[in-house]
Design a protein around this motif. Structure first.
Motif, mmCIF file in Angstrom:
data_model
loop_
_atom_site.group_PDB
_atom_site.id
_atom_site.type_symbol
_atom_site.label_atom_id
_atom_site.label_comp_id
_atom_site.label_asym_id
_atom_site.label_seq_id
_atom_site.Cartn_x
_atom_site.Cartn_y
_atom_site.Cartn_z
ATOM 1 N N ASP A 263 -5.053 -2.438 2.044
ATOM 2 C CA ASP A 263 -4.604 -2.939 0.695
ATOM 3 C C ASP A 263 -4.878 -2.163 -0.551
ATOM 4 O O ASP A 263 -5.566 -1.116 -0.136
ATOM 5 C CB ASP A 263 -4.862 -4.445 0.517
ATOM 6 N N GLU A 264 -4.500 -2.649 -1.756
ATOM 7 C CA GLU A 264 -4.497 -1.850 -2.843
ATOM 8 C C GLU A 264 -6.153 -1.613 -3.289
ATOM 9 O O GLU A 264 -6.698 -0.859 -3.910
ATOM 10 C CB GLU A 264 -3.895 -2.354 -4.106
ATOM 11 N N HIS B 227 0.753 -6.793 -4.958
ATOM 12 C CA HIS B 227 -0.119 -6.212 -3.760
ATOM 13 C C HIS B 227 0.457 -5.242 -3.045
ATOM 14 O O HIS B 227 1.837 -5.365 -2.927
ATOM 15 C CB HIS B 227 -0.562 -7.503 -2.839
ATOM 16 N N ASP B 228 -0.386 -4.496 -2.436
ATOM 17 C CA ASP B 228 0.166 -3.451 -1.563
ATOM 18 C C ASP B 228 -0.235 -3.404 -0.407
ATOM 19 O O ASP B 228 -1.411 -3.871 -0.043
ATOM 20 C CB ASP B 228 -0.225 -1.966 -2.191
ATOM 21 N N TRP C 68 2.986 8.649 -5.274
ATOM 22 C CA TRP C 68 3.888 7.605 -4.870
ATOM 23 C C TRP C 68 5.511 7.890 -5.212
ATOM 24 O O TRP C 68 5.567 7.711 -6.653
ATOM 25 C CB TRP C 68 3.426 6.424 -4.806
ATOM 26 N N ARG D 175 5.023 -2.538 -1.491
ATOM 27 C CA ARG D 175 4.700 -3.341 -2.920
ATOM 28 C C ARG D 175 5.454 -4.483 -3.139
ATOM 29 O O ARG D 175 6.801 -4.499 -2.863
ATOM 30 C CB ARG D 175 4.868 -2.271 -3.933
ATOM 31 N N ARG E 71 3.713 2.843 1.387
ATOM 32 C CA ARG E 71 3.187 1.848 0.336
ATOM 33 C C ARG E 71 4.181 0.613 0.373
ATOM 34 O O ARG E 71 5.253 1.063 -0.142
ATOM 35 C CB ARG E 71 2.645 2.202 -0.710
ATOM 36 N N ILE F 170 -0.762 -0.147 2.348
ATOM 37 C CA ILE F 170 -0.669 1.157 2.666
ATOM 38 C C ILE F 170 -0.888 1.569 3.838
ATOM 39 O O ILE F 170 -1.992 1.007 4.632
ATOM 40 C CB ILE F 170 -1.603 1.872 1.637
#
Length: 188
Positions: A21-22, A54-55, A110, A145, A143, A57
């Motif tokens: 995650d981020e 939240h991400d 990104w 988002r 990613r 990745i």
């Protein structure tokens, strides 16, 4: 509509090489299988179905982005409701952001390649995202988002098989039993 139906056949799948995650928390174990172990580190807001941005990745590996390669994402959404949608429309501090897909360009920045990938509409649904030609460099990280309350259960990359024989059959039920069942108990 059966005319627009697309059947995806998968023979070989590749789990992401990494998934964080981020904040750098490792979620690869949660995404390896469809096993009801979800990415669930979401921070709620005052509205049901809306969480802090939240991400997710993931390094999808070298095969991602080749012709006829797809990202399969399985999960479920805790949705907003009509009243929440009205409340969100009447204020400007918080907006719902559909999941987007970003990749890194040659300089490592990104870039959004799909502004809205959609979301799993209900419990335990699988989404299919076309990855062909999406990567502008040899970096195959993506990613995701959003600020929607989506719980991902499984992620993998696979090529679509096109040479396997398939048949689609429509079944007609012989009987049905419809009766009242009451209300489900709510858990939070």
């Amino acid at each position: 509509d059966p005319v627009n139906l697309r059947l995806f056949q998968v023979a070989h799948r590749w789990v992401p090489l990494s998934a964080i995650d981020e904040r750098g928390i490792d979620f690869l174990p949660a995404l390896r299988e469809s096993d009801d172990v979800f990415v669930s580190n979401l921070t709620p807001t005052k509205y049901q179905g809306v969480v802090q941005p939240h991400d997710l990745i993931m390094d999808l590996g070298a095969t991602a982005g080749q012709p006829d390669t797809y990202l399969f994402l399985r999960g479920w959404i805790y949705p907003t409701d009509a009243s929440i949608n009205v409340a969100l429309a009447q204020q400007h501090a918080l907006k719902l952001a559909s999941p987007s897909l970003e990749v890194r360009d040659a300089s490592g920045r990104w870039r959004t390649v799909i502004t809205d990938i959609g979301f799993p509409s209900g419990k335990n649904k699988t989404m299919v995202i076309d990855l062909a030609g999406r990567f502008p460099s040899s970096d195959h990280h993506v990613r995701l988002r959003t600020n929607m309350q989506i719980y991902w259960d499984q992620a993998f990359v696979a090529p679509a098989r096109t040479n396997s024989p398939t048949a689609i059959a429509t079944l007609s039920p012989l009987s049905a039993d419809l009766h009242p069942r009451g209300f489900s108990r709510t858990f939070r």
